[in-house]
Design an enzyme around this catalytic site. Sequence first.
Site, PDB file in Angstrom:
ATOM      1  N   ARG A  52     -13.050  -3.362  -7.176  1.00 59.70           N
ATOM      2  CA  ARG A  52     -12.668  -4.252  -6.076  1.00 59.70           C
ATOM      3  C   ARG A  52     -13.900  -4.606  -5.240  1.00 59.70           C
ATOM      4  NH1 ARG A  52      -8.516  -2.231  -1.356  1.00 59.70           N
ATOM      5  NH2 ARG A  52     -10.260  -0.875  -0.921  1.00 59.70           N
ATOM      6  N   ASP A  99       2.145  -5.997   7.575  1.00 61.25           N
ATOM      7  CA  ASP A  99       0.930  -5.181   7.617  1.00 61.25           C
ATOM      8  C   ASP A  99      -0.254  -6.109   7.353  1.00 61.25           C
ATOM      9  OD1 ASP A  99      -1.234  -3.486   7.130  1.00 61.25           O
ATOM     10  OD2 ASP A  99       0.051  -1.896   6.319  1.00 61.25           O
ATOM     11  N   PHE A 103       0.856  -1.179   0.000  1.00 65.29           N
ATOM     12  CA  PHE A 103       0.000   0.000   0.000  1.00 65.29           C
ATOM     13  C   PHE A 103       0.898   1.237   0.000  1.00 65.29           C
ATOM     14  CE2 PHE A 103      -2.945   2.942   2.322  1.00 65.29           C
ATOM     15  CZ  PHE A 103      -3.971   2.914   1.398  1.00 65.29           C
ATOM     16  N   TYR A 111     -10.742  -0.466  11.097  1.00 67.22           N
ATOM     17  CA  TYR A 111     -12.010  -0.074  10.455  1.00 67.22           C
ATOM     18  C   TYR A 111     -12.359  -0.896   9.234  1.00 67.22           C
ATOM     19  CZ  TYR A 111      -8.637   2.721   7.719  1.00 67.22           C
ATOM     20  OH  TYR A 111      -7.570   3.126   6.973  1.00 67.22           O
ATOM     21  N   LYS A 112     -11.498  -1.856   8.879  1.00 71.72           N
ATOM     22  CA  LYS A 112     -11.809  -2.701   7.708  1.00 71.72           C
ATOM     23  C   LYS A 112     -12.596  -3.928   8.185  1.00 71.72           C
ATOM     24  CE  LYS A 112      -8.039  -0.725   5.062  1.00 71.72           C
ATOM     25  NZ  LYS A 112      -6.596  -0.704   4.806  1.00 71.72           N
TER      26      LYS A 112
HETATM   27  C1  LIG Z   1      -5.923   0.512   4.636  1.00 70.11           C
HETATM   28  C2  LIG Z   1      -4.449   0.388   4.739  1.00 70.11           C
HETATM   29  C3  LIG Z   1      -3.717   1.282   5.496  1.00 70.11           C
HETATM   30  C4  LIG Z   1      -4.431   2.453   6.106  1.00 70.11           C
HETATM   31  O1  LIG Z   1      -3.655   3.256   6.868  1.00 70.11           O
HETATM   32  P1  LIG Z   1      -4.334   4.396   7.762  1.00 70.11           P
HETATM   33  O2  LIG Z   1      -3.215   4.928   8.518  1.00 70.11           O
HETATM   34  O3  LIG Z   1      -5.403   3.765   8.571  1.00 70.11           O
HETATM   35  O4  LIG Z   1      -4.956   5.390   6.837  1.00 70.11           O
HETATM   36  C5  LIG Z   1      -2.359   1.060   5.655  1.00 70.11           C
HETATM   37  N1  LIG Z   1      -1.753   0.014   5.056  1.00 70.11           N
HETATM   38  C6  LIG Z   1      -2.445  -0.865   4.293  1.00 70.11           C
HETATM   39  C7  LIG Z   1      -1.763  -2.019   3.667  1.00 70.11           C
HETATM   40  C8  LIG Z   1      -3.814  -0.683   4.099  1.00 70.11           C
HETATM   41  O5  LIG Z   1      -4.494  -1.523   3.333  1.00 70.11           O
END
Ligand SMILES: *Cc1c(COP(=O)(O)O)cnc(C)c1O
Length: 399
Positions: free
Chosen positions: A358, A186, A115, A211-212
């Site tokens: 997605r 992660d 990401f 939050y996911k």
């Molecule tokens: C959703 C996601 C994030 C989100 O980071 P935030 O700090 O909550 O905005 C980080 N890394 C990955 C791989 C994600 O999918």
Amino acid sequence: MTDIFQRTKALFEIPEGVIYLDGNSLGPLTTSVRTRLASEIKDNWGNQLIRAWNTAGWIDLPNRVGDRIGRLVGAPAGSVIAADSTSVNLFKALTAALSLAGDGRRTILSDRGNFPSDLYIADGVIRTVDKGHSLKVVAPEEVEAAIDDSVAVLMLTEVDYATGRLHDMKALTAKAKAAGVVTIWDLAHSAGAIPVDLTGAGADFAIGCGYKYLNGGPGAPAFIYVRPDLQDKVQPAISGWLGHEAPFLFDLDYRPGASIERMRAGTPPMLSMLALEAGLDAWDGVDMQAVRERSIALCDLFIEEVEARCPDLVLASPRDGLRRGSQVSFRHREGYAVMQALIANNVIGDFRAPDIIRFGFTPLYIGFEEVKAAAAVLERVIKEELWNRPEFLKKSKVT
Ligand SMILES: *Cc1c(COP(=O)(O)O)cnc(C)c1O
């Protein structure tokens, strides 16, 4: 097994008629979260006021929430704490990992499937630490070969946010360990999506999102895991008072708290933390292996239905369910507009640039009927070119 998921589906308040395939971006509201927030606001914030930090146990909530998340990711009690955002937790983990790795190794290894925020954070950490580290970003399939004794930290996201491709955490961690490389995983698209075994894999650090799939609500606190035997070796870069050994002695000198406590920094957003705890209620009594089997079946069915109905769409996810997280992605050159048309027809997924539509599948509230119905709507959007309207082609800020 079906009974488990009939029970969990009843816990969610998804609007009538909506097929929600975006729980991988923002988990939906549960009744438990709604009622818990209302009562916490009234009883604890409203009536208890400052006393609630003790009387309602708010001060230790990050640990309790961390332990509940730990159960879902194979982490023992006391090794996970809920705090901050995923991005901030990555900063904390990466600075700690670099200092554990020592100065002889200067490479942070990651991949192009990561990401972007994770790569940006690595960039910022390198500039902040300022010891000549560099970020090496290879293709996902080249990661294994790139692990050697020049690498300080292996920093990967287990499930690719765009395609759902799954890394072999166990094999890559073992190879890293053998080469003396510190690992950070992660789990943003893993926690609550697939079974994770941090202990079994021997991972050093992990971070993930509240939050996911964990349904903690928009901007819910994230989490951070530190392998138990490393916890007392970590020197926190964000050395705030709540991570201090004794915050309420108000000493002028910083001394890190025992164990995972030191990964706390400041006061947590308590309403969000409470929402996350209540969101985790939906996971009580749910076996991740059962979730995995059902999620693969749901995703397989979606691929089969979509490929039969929409031959123009190109599958962007691994076809083999064992190599995929809990989502399915397709490519379409007008993917953004296609997704807007789907949303207008009550099938909610999302779009990831440049051309990915997605769909996340969460057995807790998605069943086979919804999968088929969503594929039928997608067929109509494509065949009748419902996407080809100015309002669907105009991009919003959040896609
Ligand atoms: C959703 C996601 C994030 C989100 O980071 P935030 O700090 O909550 O905005 C980080 N890394 C990955 C791989 C994600 O999918």
